[in-house]
Scaffold this motif. Structure first.
Motif, short mmCIF file in Angstrom:
data_model
loop_
_atom_site.label_atom_id
_atom_site.label_comp_id
_atom_site.label_asym_id
_atom_site.label_seq_id
_atom_site.Cartn_x
_atom_site.Cartn_y
_atom_site.Cartn_z
N GLY A 1 -2.80 7.94 -20.33
CA GLY A 1 -3.92 7.32 -21.08
C GLY A 1 -4.54 6.50 -20.25
N ILE A 2 -5.77 6.80 -20.10
CA ILE A 2 -6.58 6.06 -19.07
C ILE A 2 -7.38 4.76 -19.64
CG2 ILE A 2 -7.29 8.35 -17.83
CD1 ILE A 2 -10.04 8.39 -19.19
N ASP B 1 -9.49 2.75 -23.21
CA ASP B 1 -10.64 3.16 -23.95
C ASP B 1 -10.17 4.23 -25.01
OD1 ASP B 1 -12.46 1.15 -22.89
OD2 ASP B 1 -13.22 2.42 -21.51
N GLY B 2 -9.06 4.32 -25.57
CA GLY B 2 -8.79 5.21 -26.33
C GLY B 2 -8.45 6.64 -25.89
N VAL B 3 -8.54 6.87 -24.64
CA VAL B 3 -8.74 8.23 -24.10
C VAL B 3 -7.38 8.55 -23.46
CG1 VAL B 3 -10.00 9.71 -22.60
CG2 VAL B 3 -11.27 8.11 -24.15
N ALA B 4 -6.92 10.04 -23.45
CA ALA B 4 -5.66 10.31 -22.91
C ALA B 4 -6.45 11.77 -22.26
CB ALA B 4 -4.50 10.46 -23.35
N ILE B 5 -5.67 12.04 -20.83
CA ILE B 5 -6.15 13.42 -20.44
C ILE B 5 -4.77 13.94 -19.72
CG2 ILE B 5 -7.61 14.75 -18.77
CD1 ILE B 5 -9.16 12.05 -18.54
N PRO B 6 -3.97 14.21 -20.70
CA PRO B 6 -2.73 15.04 -20.13
C PRO B 6 -3.13 16.40 -19.36
CG PRO B 6 -2.43 14.64 -22.43
CD PRO B 6 -3.80 14.21 -21.99
N SER C 1 -6.35 7.74 -36.43
CA SER C 1 -5.41 6.53 -36.48
C SER C 1 -4.74 6.18 -35.35
CB SER C 1 -4.17 6.85 -37.60
OG SER C 1 -3.56 8.06 -36.89
N GLY C 2 -4.99 6.90 -34.38
CA GLY C 2 -4.33 6.57 -33.02
C GLY C 2 -3.00 6.70 -32.75
N ILE C 3 -2.85 7.00 -31.53
CA ILE C 3 -1.60 7.56 -31.21
C ILE C 3 -0.82 6.61 -29.84
CG2 ILE C 3 -0.18 9.46 -29.96
CD1 ILE C 3 -2.24 11.30 -31.00
N GLU C 4 0.38 6.18 -29.93
CA GLU C 4 0.72 5.16 -28.92
C GLU C 4 1.16 6.16 -27.85
OE1 GLU C 4 2.45 3.26 -26.21
OE2 GLU C 4 1.47 2.29 -28.02
N PHE C 5 0.53 5.89 -26.73
CA PHE C 5 0.64 6.70 -25.33
C PHE C 5 0.93 6.04 -23.95
CE2 PHE C 5 -1.18 10.39 -22.96
CZ PHE C 5 -1.08 11.35 -24.14
#
Length: 159
Positions: free
Chosen positions: A59-60, A62-67, A86-90
């Motif tokens: 999770g980088i 600003d609401g972005v993740a790059i697994p 809704s967003g995901i806890e990351f």
């Protein structure tokens, strides 16, 4: 290397069904396996990706993740994209939920290309970018619009 080639339209989810981290990653891994030539089983890919998450959240901010992770047998980069309103806890670096998720699988020997791709995505998504593509992706009305934004990213961040 073009994001729009790595993540074709058929590998874009306008709204993820999953609302939890592992389930969201799995949803995108299954989409990758459905639309790309990935022989590795979903469970094995999940083990790799979740192991990567244990070493540090992708999770980088600003609401972005790059697994992302290297997978045996891949000849090229493959990926999928999903959005979760809704967003995901990351456990992202800024502590905020993730709304945009890029899952990227790559050949083990292409580490330099992986770093370039991650930089491209991060640069396009960060709020300090001259054009904040993350906001455009959050507001896109269709898979077609999302994919067009990927093409714009490819133009602004070639390589």
């Amino acid at each position: 290397m073009k994001l729009s080639d790595i993540i074709p339209r058929k590998a874009v989810v306008e709204e993820l069904q999953a609302t939890e981290k592992e389930a969201a990653i799995r949803e995108l891994v299954e989409l990758i396996r459905e639309h790309h030539d990935v022989k590795t089983k979903t469970a094995d890919v999940m083990t790799l990706l979740l192991g990567r998450e244990e070493r540090g959240s992708t999770g980088i901010g600003d609401g972005v993740a790059i697994p992302h992770e290297a997978v045996d047998g891949l000849k090229d980069f493959v990926g999928a994209f999903g959005r979760c309103s809704s967003g995901i806890e990351f456990r992202a670096i800024d502590g905020e939920p993730v709304h945009l998720m890029f899952v990227i699988l790559h050949p083990k020997e292409r580490i330099d290309d992986k770093l370039k791709l991650l930089k491209k995505i991060a640069s396009a998504m960060k709020s300090s970018s001259s054009i904040h593509f993350g906001k455009f992706l959050k507001n896109a009305k269709s898979v077609r619009e999302i994919h067009e934004i990927f093409q714009e990213i490819d133009e602004k961040f070639p390589g």
